[in-house]
Design a protein around this motif. Sequence first.
Motif, mmCIF file in Angstrom:
data_model
loop_
_atom_site.group_PDB
_atom_site.id
_atom_site.type_symbol
_atom_site.label_atom_id
_atom_site.label_comp_id
_atom_site.label_asym_id
_atom_site.label_seq_id
_atom_site.Cartn_x
_atom_site.Cartn_y
_atom_site.Cartn_z
ATOM 1 N N THR A 159 40.320 29.477 17.271
ATOM 2 C CA THR A 159 39.756 30.820 17.268
ATOM 3 C C THR A 159 38.918 30.965 18.532
ATOM 4 O OG1 THR A 159 39.708 31.004 14.867
ATOM 5 C CG2 THR A 159 38.222 32.434 16.091
ATOM 6 N N LEU A 160 39.227 31.973 19.306
ATOM 7 C CA LEU A 160 38.636 32.152 20.634
ATOM 8 C C LEU A 160 37.772 33.414 20.645
ATOM 9 C CD1 LEU A 160 38.660 31.115 23.618
ATOM 10 C CD2 LEU A 160 40.601 32.650 23.985
ATOM 11 N N LYS A 161 36.525 33.261 21.042
ATOM 12 C CA LYS A 161 35.615 34.401 21.188
ATOM 13 C C LYS A 161 35.256 34.546 22.665
ATOM 14 C CE LYS A 161 30.907 35.927 20.224
ATOM 15 N NZ LYS A 161 29.596 35.532 19.662
ATOM 16 N N ILE A 162 35.540 35.711 23.214
ATOM 17 C CA ILE A 162 35.287 35.960 24.638
ATOM 18 C C ILE A 162 34.383 37.181 24.776
ATOM 19 C CG2 ILE A 162 36.333 36.374 26.888
ATOM 20 C CD1 ILE A 162 38.946 35.310 25.813
ATOM 21 N N VAL A 163 33.315 37.028 25.544
ATOM 22 C CA VAL A 163 32.413 38.146 25.847
ATOM 23 C C VAL A 163 32.796 38.706 27.210
ATOM 24 C CG1 VAL A 163 30.022 38.847 26.231
ATOM 25 C CG2 VAL A 163 30.560 37.125 24.475
ATOM 26 N N ILE A 164 33.008 40.015 27.278
ATOM 27 C CA ILE A 164 33.427 40.667 28.537
ATOM 28 C C ILE A 164 32.567 41.892 28.795
ATOM 29 C CG2 ILE A 164 35.811 39.850 28.337
ATOM 30 C CD1 ILE A 164 36.567 42.606 27.310
ATOM 31 N N PRO A 165 32.440 42.308 30.049
ATOM 32 C CA PRO A 165 31.699 43.536 30.356
ATOM 33 C C PRO A 165 32.436 44.765 29.819
ATOM 34 C CG PRO A 165 31.959 42.146 32.309
ATOM 35 C CD PRO A 165 32.868 41.591 31.252
ATOM 36 N N GLU A 166 31.691 45.862 29.662
ATOM 37 C CA GLU A 166 32.281 47.064 29.079
ATOM 38 C C GLU A 166 33.307 47.730 29.990
ATOM 39 O OE1 GLU A 166 29.436 50.161 28.531
ATOM 40 O OE2 GLU A 166 28.422 49.781 30.437
ATOM 41 N N ASN A 167 33.295 47.419 31.291
ATOM 42 C CA ASN A 167 34.222 48.070 32.218
ATOM 43 C C ASN A 167 35.577 47.369 32.307
ATOM 44 O OD1 ASN A 167 33.198 45.797 33.442
ATOM 45 N ND2 ASN A 167 33.064 46.708 35.477
ATOM 46 N N ILE A 168 35.800 46.325 31.500
ATOM 47 C CA ILE A 168 37.081 45.604 31.502
ATOM 48 C C ILE A 168 37.886 46.013 30.275
ATOM 49 C CG2 ILE A 168 38.171 43.334 31.335
ATOM 50 C CD1 ILE A 168 35.940 42.144 32.921
ATOM 51 N N ASN A 169 39.155 46.283 30.476
ATOM 52 C CA ASN A 169 40.049 46.624 29.370
ATOM 53 C C ASN A 169 40.493 45.333 28.671
ATOM 54 O OD1 ASN A 169 41.874 47.675 27.601
ATOM 55 N ND2 ASN A 169 43.301 48.428 29.150
ATOM 56 N N TYR A 170 39.904 45.031 27.515
ATOM 57 C CA TYR A 170 40.148 43.763 26.848
ATOM 58 C C TYR A 170 41.563 43.648 26.274
ATOM 59 C CZ TYR A 170 38.937 46.759 22.873
ATOM 60 O OH TYR A 170 38.868 47.791 21.962
#
Length: 241
Positions: A159-170
């Motif tokens: 199970t992978l949890k990734i935190v990304i900035p709001e300006n990136i299309n996840y």
Amino acid sequence: MPSFLLTDTTTNNSIFKGIFDSELTATIEVTDFLLCLGVALLLGFMMAGAYMVGSRYTRSFLLTLAILPATVCVVIMMVNGNIGAGVAVAGAFSLVRFRSAPGSAKEIAYIFFAMGAGLIVGMGYLAFAALFTLIMCIIFVAANLLSSKKGKNTGRYKTLKIVIPENINYSEVFDDIFSEYTTSAEQVKVKTTNMGSLYSVWYDVRLKDPKKEKEFIDKLRCRNGNLEITVSKQETTNNEL
């Protein structure tokens, strides 16, 4: 034989007679009772030993498996052919599942296995009980060993949890990395954090090669701006049948 010996024997046998017994009630001999009890305990320890092979276990559960056949055996012998009492006993034992902590399907199967063996012994079919226990133990041990071999592949499921900035299309940003290092990747959860400036995205992935996990994480770090990444063992629904 002297009369005092006959009197002593009669007195000793009367100790084990029920106060509600009548001439129509079959009385269990002490030797038969001890024989059935001993066989039930022996079969219980065989079940506990079979459960230990290739399984995680606790002492309390092993003790339960060891004594449950003997307990059921004694109850069935005391019922002594009374159908109404037998139905009541079956109903009481059925409540055990709902008044205890949830367990896996395998644990529930062992509980019913132990109860079945105790029931057979309590009815007096000792050879059938031994044969039933032997066959079921072989089946359970073979199943445990087979599942333990397959369990070596569980390290691929993460199970992978990734935190990304709001300006990136996840939804598409990690597709090329996933295709390189995983055989499957499913997005299961998205959550906003830090007042909406960050996204936490959860994936269930199956790695192609668990040895390349660090390399996989490094690639993800370059893509998400070196923000937090968490990799954990994929949870399974052990408490469901």
